[in-house]
Design an enzyme around this catalytic site. Structure first.
Site, PDB file in Angstrom:
ATOM      1  N   ASP A  35       0.778  -1.419   0.103  1.00 43.41           N
ATOM      2  CA  ASP A  35       0.274  -0.073  -0.365  1.00 43.41           C
ATOM      3  C   ASP A  35       0.998   1.604  -0.245  1.00 43.41           C
ATOM      4  OD1 ASP A  35      -2.421   1.438   2.778  1.00 43.41           O
ATOM      5  OD2 ASP A  35      -1.743   1.796   0.286  1.00 43.41           O
ATOM      6  N   ASP A 219      -1.698   5.443  -5.299  1.00 37.30           N
ATOM      7  CA  ASP A 219      -1.545   4.814  -3.826  1.00 37.30           C
ATOM      8  C   ASP A 219      -1.947   3.468  -4.174  1.00 37.30           C
ATOM      9  OD1 ASP A 219      -4.203   5.709  -1.058  1.00 37.30           O
ATOM     10  OD2 ASP A 219      -2.729   3.708  -1.752  1.00 37.30           O
TER      11      ASP A 219
HETATM   12  C1  LIG Z   1     -10.302   4.019   0.592  1.00 39.08           C
HETATM   13  C2  LIG Z   1      -9.124   4.022   1.192  1.00 39.08           C
HETATM   14  N1  LIG Z   1      -8.035   5.795   1.410  1.00 39.08           N
HETATM   15  C3  LIG Z   1      -8.074   5.981   1.807  1.00 39.08           C
HETATM   16  O1  LIG Z   1      -8.512   5.915   3.132  1.00 39.08           O
HETATM   17  C4  LIG Z   1      -6.592   8.023   1.689  1.00 39.08           C
HETATM   18  C5  LIG Z   1      -7.337   8.610   2.359  1.00 39.08           C
HETATM   19  C6  LIG Z   1      -8.452   9.261   1.851  1.00 39.08           C
HETATM   20  C7  LIG Z   1      -8.631  10.232   3.049  1.00 39.08           C
HETATM   21  C8  LIG Z   1      -9.860  10.652   3.165  1.00 39.08           C
HETATM   22  C9  LIG Z   1     -11.381  10.310   3.294  1.00 39.08           C
HETATM   23  C10 LIG Z   1     -11.276   9.406   1.943  1.00 39.08           C
HETATM   24  C11 LIG Z   1      -9.580   8.702   2.007  1.00 39.08           C
HETATM   25  C12 LIG Z   1      -6.249   9.908   2.172  1.00 39.08           C
HETATM   26  S1  LIG Z   1      -4.635   8.572   1.232  1.00 39.08           S
HETATM   27  C13 LIG Z   1      -5.642   6.944   1.329  1.00 39.08           C
HETATM   28  N2  LIG Z   1      -4.938   6.214   0.705  1.00 39.08           N
HETATM   29  C14 LIG Z   1      -4.910   5.182   2.369  1.00 39.08           C
HETATM   30  O2  LIG Z   1      -5.736   5.480   3.017  1.00 39.08           O
HETATM   31  C15 LIG Z   1      -4.380   3.918   1.663  1.00 39.08           C
HETATM   32  N3  LIG Z   1      -4.278   2.654   2.398  1.00 39.08           N
HETATM   33  C16 LIG Z   1      -5.662   1.982   2.770  1.00 39.08           C
HETATM   34  C17 LIG Z   1      -5.819   0.862   3.524  1.00 39.08           C
HETATM   35  C18 LIG Z   1      -7.530   0.672   3.660  1.00 39.08           C
HETATM   36  C19 LIG Z   1      -8.216   1.038   4.017  1.00 39.08           C
HETATM   37  N4  LIG Z   1      -9.816   0.279   4.262  1.00 39.08           N
HETATM   38  C20 LIG Z   1      -9.201  -1.214   2.893  1.00 39.08           C
HETATM   39  C21 LIG Z   1      -9.943  -2.007   2.853  1.00 39.08           C
HETATM   40  C22 LIG Z   1      -9.075  -3.175   1.718  1.00 39.08           C
HETATM   41  C23 LIG Z   1      -7.614  -2.906   1.625  1.00 39.08           C
HETATM   42  C24 LIG Z   1      -6.942  -1.630   2.098  1.00 39.08           C
HETATM   43  C25 LIG Z   1      -7.716  -0.557   2.845  1.00 39.08           C
END
Ligand SMILES: CCNC(=O)c1c(-c2ccccc2)csc1NC(=O)CNCCc1c[nH]c2ccccc12
Length: 330
Positions: A35, A219
């Site tokens: 990730d 990402d």
């Molecule tokens: C939808 C997931 N992405 C995020 O929340 C995110 C945000 C983000 C910030 C505010 C609102 C929505 C998203 C910024 S950077 C970013 N990127 C990450 O956080 C990358 N890691 C996601 C890990 C992750 C969260 N829930 C999962 C479910 C399955 C597999 C991976 C995951």
């Protein structure tokens, strides 16, 4: 040194990709999500309440002769989609695709939120963002890439994610067989810790390319492509019956609709996302309404170039000084 490992979609719509890794001695194999949008390496473990485990493999530090408790250290992370996890920390030998890091900080979950419990094929995450984002306290820990970096032939890792198929993550080398033509690099802003860079513009279908600097993060841990509302409305204006649904929390359209392609620019290069990648999924198995792989970033505060975009290219994450990111056709 180098490493090479599979990136396997965990379901039929590529919601996430997992990679086999080994932890400890003798090696315990787990399937983790590499990730680039976070920087914690955490795993389901023997410390995770059994009520929160549904089929995941776990890491059991007491079964590893090389595990060491990182005394007094804890971690806690919340992702933008509302999911979260927290726990304690061990160091242990950690290997991805033949590349070993001795004494990698492995964050053992003592609690995971329900969305992680429900992802039965995902045993945890390997954060490949910058180590500044790591949540371990009192002292933050280095990512697998930062630990491996001094021993890598080249200070890079690459992502070759595929649509409805298994791709690869490579460490320490750029496999010229995995891409066609030149790699176009663009600068990365390493603060606050994401792989932050700009697109040089976009076009919808056969429309004219709109030049504009669009800053966001590449990402691998986010499924979809989130861009400014103006771009997203311009795209769905071309889709019969599309609407921005409060109920479904984004753009939906009749599954039978013809979708245009979406092209993004990296410097002077152009990368086209096939319409099939943007016809992401039915909103329920029997529904004729589909949810788009391109959504508005207006609620996020950040543009996210997630898997829907990344799987249209061969991507080089370069940890050189200054860091940069490269995209090549494939
Ligand atoms: C939808 C997931 N992405 C995020 O929340 C995110 C945000 C983000 C910030 C505010 C609102 C929505 C998203 C910024 S950077 C970013 N990127 C990450 O956080 C990358 N890691 C996601 C890990 C992750 C969260 N829930 C999962 C479910 C399955 C597999 C991976 C995951």
């Amino acid at each position: 040194d180098t490493g090479s490992a599979a990136a396997i979609p965990i379901n039929e719509v590529d919601i996430a990709y997992v990679t086999p890794v080994t932890v400890g001695t003798p090696p315990q194999t787990l399937m983790l999500d590499l990730d680039t949008g976070s920087s914690d390496l955490w795993v389901f473990s023997s410390l995770t309440p059994s009520s929160q485990i549904r089929g995941q493999e776990i890491y059991t530090p007491t079964k590893s002769s090389t595990s060491q408790l990182l005394n007094g250290h804890t971690w806690s992370i919340r992702y933008g989609d509302g999911s979260s996890s927290r726990g304690t920390v061990f160091t242990d030998n950690f290997t991805i695709g033949g590349l070993e890091v001795k004494s990698q900080a492995v964050q053992t979950a003592q609690e995971v939120s329900s969305s992680f419990t429900q992802e039965q094929s995902l045993d945890g995450l390997v954060g490949l963002g910058f180590s500044t984002l790591n949540t371990v306290r009192p002292s933050s820990q280095l990512t697998f890439f930062d630990n491996a970096r001094p021993n890598l032939d080249e200070e890079v890792f690459t992502a070759d994610l595929k649509y409805h198929a298994t791709g690869t993550y490579d460490f320490g080398f750029i496999d010229s067989k995995k891409h066609n033509g030149t790699i176009t690099y663009t600068p990365v802003q390493p603060s606050p810790g994401y792989w932050t860079h700009s697109l040089s513009g976009y076009s919808v279908g056969s429309g004219a390319f709109q030049s504009s600097q669009i800053s966001g993060i590449s990402d691998t841990g986010t499924t979809l492509l989130y861009l400014p509302t103006a771009i997203v409305t311009a795209y769905y204006r071309q889709v019969q019956g599309a609407q921005n649904s409060q109920y479904y929390g984004g753009y939906v359209f009749p599954c039978a609709s013809t979708l245009p392609t979406f092209t993004f620019g990296i410097e002077g290069a152009r990368f086209t996302i096939p319409a099939s990648y943007i016809n992401y999924t039915r909103i329920s198995p029997t529904s004729t309404t589909c949810y788009g792989g391109l959504q508005s970033s207006s609620g996020l505060g950040i543009n996210i170039f997630g898997d829907v975009a990344l799987k249209a290219a061969f991507v080089v994450f370069s940890g050189t000084n200054p860091p940069r990111i490269g995209f090549a056709p494939k």
